[in-house]
Design a protein around this motif. Structure first.
Motif, mmCIF file in Angstrom:
data_model
loop_
_atom_site.group_PDB
_atom_site.id
_atom_site.type_symbol
_atom_site.label_atom_id
_atom_site.label_comp_id
_atom_site.label_asym_id
_atom_site.label_seq_id
_atom_site.Cartn_x
_atom_site.Cartn_y
_atom_site.Cartn_z
ATOM 1 N N SER A 263 22.353 55.352 11.216
ATOM 2 C CA SER A 263 23.119 56.138 12.184
ATOM 3 C C SER A 263 23.375 55.419 13.499
ATOM 4 O O SER A 263 23.817 56.044 14.452
ATOM 5 N N PHE A 264 23.082 54.126 13.597
ATOM 6 C CA PHE A 264 23.365 53.476 14.875
ATOM 7 C C PHE A 264 24.034 52.121 14.696
ATOM 8 O O PHE A 264 23.981 51.495 13.652
ATOM 9 N N SER A 265 24.660 51.674 15.779
ATOM 10 C CA SER A 265 25.369 50.400 15.797
ATOM 11 C C SER A 265 24.378 49.254 15.955
ATOM 12 O O SER A 265 23.295 49.423 16.520
ATOM 13 N N MET A 266 24.763 48.082 15.454
ATOM 14 C CA MET A 266 23.930 46.885 15.564
ATOM 15 C C MET A 266 24.787 45.710 16.007
ATOM 16 O O MET A 266 25.962 45.619 15.633
ATOM 17 N N GLY A 267 24.196 44.811 16.769
ATOM 18 C CA GLY A 267 24.930 43.648 17.232
ATOM 19 C C GLY A 267 24.094 42.389 17.162
ATOM 20 O O GLY A 267 22.866 42.443 17.109
ATOM 21 N N TRP A 268 24.776 41.256 17.157
ATOM 22 C CA TRP A 268 24.145 39.934 17.244
ATOM 23 C C TRP A 268 24.727 39.200 18.447
ATOM 24 O O TRP A 268 25.958 39.185 18.633
ATOM 25 N N PHE A 269 23.860 38.596 19.207
ATOM 26 C CA PHE A 269 24.226 37.773 20.341
ATOM 27 C C PHE A 269 23.492 36.442 20.227
ATOM 28 O O PHE A 269 22.562 36.313 19.438
ATOM 29 N N ARG A 270 23.913 35.477 21.026
ATOM 30 C CA ARG A 270 23.221 34.193 21.038
ATOM 31 C C ARG A 270 23.235 33.616 22.441
ATOM 32 O O ARG A 270 24.115 33.934 23.255
ATOM 33 N N GLN A 271 22.241 32.769 22.688
ATOM 34 C CA GLN A 271 22.143 32.096 23.973
ATOM 35 C C GLN A 271 21.809 30.642 23.720
ATOM 36 O O GLN A 271 20.697 30.306 23.290
ATOM 37 N N GLY A 272 22.781 29.780 23.997
ATOM 38 C CA GLY A 272 22.577 28.355 23.835
ATOM 39 C C GLY A 272 21.903 27.744 25.048
ATOM 40 O O GLY A 272 21.810 28.379 26.101
ATOM 41 N N PRO A 273 21.458 26.489 24.935
ATOM 42 C CA PRO A 273 20.781 25.814 26.053
ATOM 43 C C PRO A 273 21.656 25.786 27.303
ATOM 44 O O PRO A 273 22.793 25.302 27.240
ATOM 45 N N GLY A 274 21.159 26.322 28.396
ATOM 46 C CA GLY A 274 21.883 26.304 29.654
ATOM 47 C C GLY A 274 23.090 27.230 29.702
ATOM 48 O O GLY A 274 23.914 27.118 30.618
ATOM 49 N N LYS A 275 23.190 28.131 28.745
ATOM 50 C CA LYS A 275 24.346 29.026 28.698
ATOM 51 C C LYS A 275 23.906 30.483 28.845
ATOM 52 O O LYS A 275 22.744 30.821 28.654
ATOM 53 N N GLU A 276 24.859 31.316 29.148
ATOM 54 C CA GLU A 276 24.601 32.751 29.189
ATOM 55 C C GLU A 276 24.618 33.314 27.765
ATOM 56 O O GLU A 276 25.214 32.743 26.862
ATOM 57 N N ARG A 277 23.949 34.445 27.614
ATOM 58 C CA ARG A 277 23.954 35.118 26.327
ATOM 59 C C ARG A 277 25.376 35.595 26.019
ATOM 60 O O ARG A 277 26.048 36.168 26.891
ATOM 61 N N GLU A 278 25.820 35.366 24.771
ATOM 62 C CA GLU A 278 27.188 35.723 24.415
ATOM 63 C C GLU A 278 27.233 36.531 23.123
ATOM 64 O O GLU A 278 26.362 36.401 22.254
ATOM 65 N N PHE A 279 28.274 37.302 23.000
ATOM 66 C CA PHE A 279 28.494 38.136 21.829
ATOM 67 C C PHE A 279 28.820 37.275 20.611
ATOM 68 O O PHE A 279 29.562 36.298 20.709
ATOM 69 N N VAL A 280 28.282 37.671 19.453
ATOM 70 C CA VAL A 280 28.582 36.980 18.200
ATOM 71 C C VAL A 280 29.274 37.932 17.231
ATOM 72 O O VAL A 280 30.362 37.665 16.754
ATOM 73 N N ALA A 281 28.615 39.048 16.921
ATOM 74 C CA ALA A 281 29.153 39.985 15.936
ATOM 75 C C ALA A 281 28.487 41.337 16.113
ATOM 76 O O ALA A 281 27.387 41.427 16.673
ATOM 77 N N ALA A 282 29.151 42.367 15.617
ATOM 78 C CA ALA A 282 28.563 43.702 15.701
ATOM 79 C C ALA A 282 29.261 44.632 14.724
ATOM 80 O O ALA A 282 30.391 44.369 14.287
ATOM 81 N N TYR A 283 28.569 45.680 14.365
ATOM 82 C CA TYR A 283 29.253 46.801 13.731
ATOM 83 C C TYR A 283 28.858 48.059 14.484
ATOM 84 O O TYR A 283 27.736 48.206 14.927
ATOM 85 N N THR A 284 29.843 48.904 14.646
ATOM 86 C CA THR A 284 29.615 50.159 15.333
ATOM 87 C C THR A 284 29.711 51.306 14.337
ATOM 88 O O THR A 284 30.472 51.242 13.375
ATOM 89 N N TYR A 285 28.928 52.323 14.576
ATOM 90 C CA TYR A 285 28.922 53.485 13.707
ATOM 91 C C TYR A 285 29.264 54.719 14.516
ATOM 92 O O TYR A 285 28.626 54.971 15.555
ATOM 93 N N LEU A 286 30.260 55.451 14.085
ATOM 94 C CA LEU A 286 30.596 56.736 14.678
ATOM 95 C C LEU A 286 30.554 57.783 13.568
ATOM 96 O O LEU A 286 31.060 57.536 12.469
ATOM 97 N N PRO A 287 29.991 58.940 13.828
ATOM 98 C CA PRO A 287 29.789 59.943 12.768
ATOM 99 C C PRO A 287 31.056 60.331 12.027
ATOM 100 O O PRO A 287 31.010 60.588 10.829
ATOM 101 N N TYR A 288 32.198 60.330 12.695
ATOM 102 C CA TYR A 288 33.411 60.842 12.054
ATOM 103 C C TYR A 288 34.403 59.755 11.672
ATOM 104 O O TYR A 288 35.396 60.023 11.016
ATOM 105 N N SER A 289 34.141 58.527 12.074
ATOM 106 C CA SER A 289 35.076 57.446 11.739
ATOM 107 C C SER A 289 34.423 56.291 11.006
ATOM 108 O O SER A 289 35.104 55.351 10.613
ATOM 109 N N GLY A 290 33.112 56.347 10.832
ATOM 110 C CA GLY A 290 32.443 55.326 10.039
ATOM 111 C C GLY A 290 32.180 54.051 10.796
ATOM 112 O O GLY A 290 31.985 54.051 12.000
ATOM 113 N N THR A 291 32.173 52.922 10.057
ATOM 114 C CA THR A 291 31.757 51.628 10.589
ATOM 115 C C THR A 291 32.947 50.729 10.886
ATOM 116 O O THR A 291 33.891 50.661 10.102
#
Length: 126
Positions: free
Chosen positions: A31-59
């Motif tokens: 019932s909840f969304s999940m995400g993946w992020f990454r942080q390389g050497p000397g870099k800020e954390r950045e978005f990689v991938a995610a799926y979102t879940y909404l009760p009426y619209s799915g993933t």
């Protein structure tokens, strides 16, 4: 909060593959969304991938442009685990990879996720 534990990182040559896992506990996983992020050497954390879940619209799945076509996010509800399949890895993919849950806000923003795992190191050699 949900508890998250990543695994599956390691050292791989360029062009190789790895599959990261994120085991979740503390709430009904499906019932909840999940995400993946990454942080390389000397870099800020950045978005990689995610799926979102909404009760009426799915993933819905999202990917950073830099990984689109190479990485795939998935989940196994029975095992309370999310996965990140990483193919055709490049040296620039080297980073600590984090999974995240408890999304409140914009999916690509680090500040929108309330729960984080401890991270798993991925190193891609050239």
């Amino acid at each position: 909060q949900v508890q998250l534990v990543e695994s599956g990182g390691g050292l791989v040559q360029a062009g190789g593959s790895l599959r990261l896992s994120c085991a979740a506990s503390g709430r009904t996983f499906s019932s909840f969304s999940m995400g993946w992020f990454r942080q390389g050497p000397g870099k800020e954390r950045e978005f990689v991938a995610a799926y979102t879940y909404l009760p009426y619209s799915g993933t819905t799945t999202y990917y950073a442009d830099s990984v689109k076509g190479r990485f795939t996010i998935s989940r196994d509800n029975a095992k309370n685990t999310a996965f990140l399949q990483m193919n055709s890895l490049k040296p620039e993919d080297t980073a600590v990879y984090y999974c995240a849950a408890d999304l409140v806000g914009t999916v690509r923003s680090t500040t929108a996720w309330g729960s984080w795992g401890q991270g798993t190191q991925v190193t891609v050699s050239s």
